[in-house]
Design an enzyme around this catalytic site. Structure first.
Site, short mmCIF file in Angstrom:
data_model
loop_
_atom_site.label_atom_id
_atom_site.label_comp_id
_atom_site.label_asym_id
_atom_site.label_seq_id
_atom_site.Cartn_x
_atom_site.Cartn_y
_atom_site.Cartn_z
N PHE A 13 0.84 -1.21 0.00
CA PHE A 13 0.00 0.00 0.00
C PHE A 13 0.88 1.26 0.00
CE2 PHE A 13 -2.13 2.77 3.40
CZ PHE A 13 -2.71 3.62 2.47
N TYR A 145 4.92 -7.89 15.87
CA TYR A 145 5.03 -6.65 15.07
C TYR A 145 5.68 -5.55 15.92
CZ TYR A 145 3.41 -2.77 12.08
OH TYR A 145 3.33 -1.66 11.26
P1 NAD Z 1 1.52 -3.53 3.21
O1 NAD Z 1 1.28 -4.84 3.85
O2 NAD Z 1 0.58 -3.07 2.16
O3 NAD Z 1 2.97 -3.46 2.58
C1 NAD Z 1 4.07 -4.20 3.07
C2 NAD Z 1 4.83 -4.72 1.86
O4 NAD Z 1 5.99 -5.46 2.33
C3 NAD Z 1 4.02 -5.69 1.02
O5 NAD Z 1 4.17 -5.37 -0.34
C4 NAD Z 1 4.63 -7.05 1.34
O6 NAD Z 1 4.48 -7.99 0.30
C5 NAD Z 1 6.07 -6.68 1.61
N1 NAD Z 1 6.77 -7.65 2.46
C6 NAD Z 1 6.32 -8.20 3.62
N2 NAD Z 1 7.25 -9.06 4.10
C7 NAD Z 1 8.30 -9.03 3.23
C8 NAD Z 1 9.56 -9.68 3.17
N3 NAD Z 1 9.92 -10.55 4.12
N4 NAD Z 1 10.37 -9.41 2.14
C9 NAD Z 1 10.01 -8.55 1.16
N5 NAD Z 1 8.83 -7.89 1.16
C10 NAD Z 1 8.00 -8.13 2.18
O7 NAD Z 1 1.61 -2.47 4.40
P2 NAD Z 1 1.77 -0.88 4.35
O8 NAD Z 1 0.61 -0.31 5.06
O9 NAD Z 1 2.10 -0.44 3.01
O10 NAD Z 1 3.03 -0.68 5.31
C11 NAD Z 1 4.32 -0.43 4.80
C12 NAD Z 1 5.27 -0.20 5.96
O11 NAD Z 1 4.83 0.91 6.73
C13 NAD Z 1 5.37 -1.38 6.90
O12 NAD Z 1 6.69 -1.54 7.32
C14 NAD Z 1 4.50 -0.97 8.08
O13 NAD Z 1 4.93 -1.56 9.27
C15 NAD Z 1 4.69 0.54 8.08
N6 NAD Z 1 3.53 1.20 8.71
C16 NAD Z 1 2.36 1.32 8.04
C17 NAD Z 1 1.28 1.93 8.67
C18 NAD Z 1 -0.05 2.13 7.98
O14 NAD Z 1 -0.97 2.65 8.60
N7 NAD Z 1 -0.22 1.81 6.71
C19 NAD Z 1 1.40 2.39 9.98
C20 NAD Z 1 2.61 2.21 10.62
C21 NAD Z 1 3.68 1.63 9.99
#
Ligand code: NAD
Ligand code: UDP
Length: 313
Positions: A13, A145
């Site tokens: 995302f 997490y």
């Molecule tokens: P998401 O799940 O859409 O994206 C995470 C991406 O990482 C996915 O494309 C997934 O396939 C990839 N991924 C997961 N494990 C992997 C691995 N071992 N190797 C390679 N790729 C891997 O989530 P998001 O909302 O886009 O979040 C992105 C980052 O931002 C994350 O690290 C998340 O912890 C952080 N974050 C997001 C939010 C939010 O509200 N969206 C809030 C706090 C932190």
């Protein structure tokens, strides 16, 4: 000047929006993803761009490339997905951080960690400032997490202090927008999908728990501003919206803006679900001159439109 930039988790995302933003700024972007929660459809519109490259890879395994900057976003972010394989979630955060920091050290790249408000756990101070150490249950269902991300922050600080790696830590608060996974269980996508299908809106607990929702475009601006600060700025720094809403208020807004006939139903609240969450963004305002611009009503309308176009026939 054009830079070569690696985005781990680039098909997710936030990652897909970040890749798009960086390409639009004239950079070369390499998207690394194992597609656990990411989707090709998030980046398919970028594939014709000759400055965009996609590599299927898991960050728990070492990876070598020459780039100027690394944004480390790889990690499932929704509770359902990160709890699906808790050990893998810890490995992704911790081994992923070690591998990407090792790479940054070797190639002298700048590296930014996508940390999270979850490092504050179920916070006992409100709003949360960066100097608050948090209130996390280390053996609860969210621990894989929360503790994984906390350990990643430790590694970022250690690689900076011990190995002079140019690190940046951003603590992201709840962010929503187009390209959220429709089934990832997060509250905004769940409520919108339920409302569009006129299904019951599932509020966990009494719905009085709060979150502060940031629209994705604002968030991406914040990440890039942080990366562009000089090397003395390492964070952690909160990036998120300070406008707090209860989950019940969110449900009512979604029903209103979708024009849905859905009714709200109440379900059991998951263990360790934080009661309140709101970032203090004083530091981001001061250091990055950043604050969100898109209010929840506007962002919800854009997100609802995306879900309508992509997930209703
Ligand atoms: P998401 O799940 O859409 O994206 C995470 C991406 O990482 C996915 O494309 C997934 O396939 C990839 N991924 C997961 N494990 C992997 C691995 N071992 N190797 C390679 N790729 C891997 O989530 P998001 O909302 O886009 O979040 C992105 C980052 O931002 C994350 O690290 C998340 O912890 C952080 N974050 C997001 C939010 C939010 O509200 N969206 C809030 C706090 C932190
Ligand atoms: N939530 C809810 N119904 C849902 C999904 C989530 O009431 O269908 C609640 C959840 O219990 C939490 C809040 O919404 O209090 C935000 O949940 P989400 O999983 O989006 O993010 P996080 O808890 O990680 O902030």
């Amino acid at each position: 000047m054009s830079k070569k930039i690696l985005v781990t988790g680039g098909a997710g995302f936030l990652g897909s929006h970040l890749c798009e933003y960086l390409l639009n700024q004239g950079n070369e972007v390499v998207c690394l993803d194992n597609y656990f929660t990411g989707q090709k459809r998030n980046i398919v519109h970028l594939l014709n761009n000759p400055f965009f490259e996609v590599i299927r890879h898991d960050v728990t395994m070492p990876f070598f490339i020459e780039v100027d900057e690394i944004y480390n976003l790889a990690c499932p972010a929704s509770p359902i997905h990160y709890q699906y394989n808790a050990i893998k979630t810890v490995k992704t955060s911790v081994m992923g951080a070690i591998n990407m920091l090792g790479l940054a050290k070797r190639i002298k790249a700048k590296i930014l960690q996508a940390s999270t408000s979850e490092v504050y756990g179920d916070p006992q101070i409100h709003p949360q400032t960066e100097d608050y150490w948090g209130h996390v249950n280390p053996i609860g269902i969210r621990a894989c997490y929360d503790e994984g991300k906390r350990c990643a922050e430790t590694l970022f600080v250690n690689y900076h202090d011990q190995n002079d790696v140019r690190t940046k830590i951003v603590r992201i608060f709840n962010t929503y927008g187009p390209r959220m996974h429709p089934n990832d269980g997060r509250v905004v996508s769940n409520f919108i999908m339920q409302a569009l299908q006129n299904q019951p809106i599932t509020v966990y607990g009494n719905g009085e728990q709060s979150r502060s929702f940031c629209y994705v475009d604002d968030l991406i601006r914040g990440l890039v501003s942080m990366m562009n600060t000089d090397d003395s700025i390492t964070g952690p720094i909160n990036i998120g919206s300070p406008n707090e809403f209860t989950i019940l208020e969110l449900a009512e807004k979604v029903i209103h803006y979708t024009g849905s006939s859905s009714k709200i139903i109440f379900k059991e609240i998951p263990m360790d679900d934080p009661l309140q969450r709101q970032p203090d963004i004083t530091l981001a305002k001061k250091v990055l001159n950043w604050e969100p611009k898109i209010v929840l009503d506007e962002g919800l309308l854009k997100t609802i439109e995306f879900f309508k176009q992509n997930y209703t026939s």
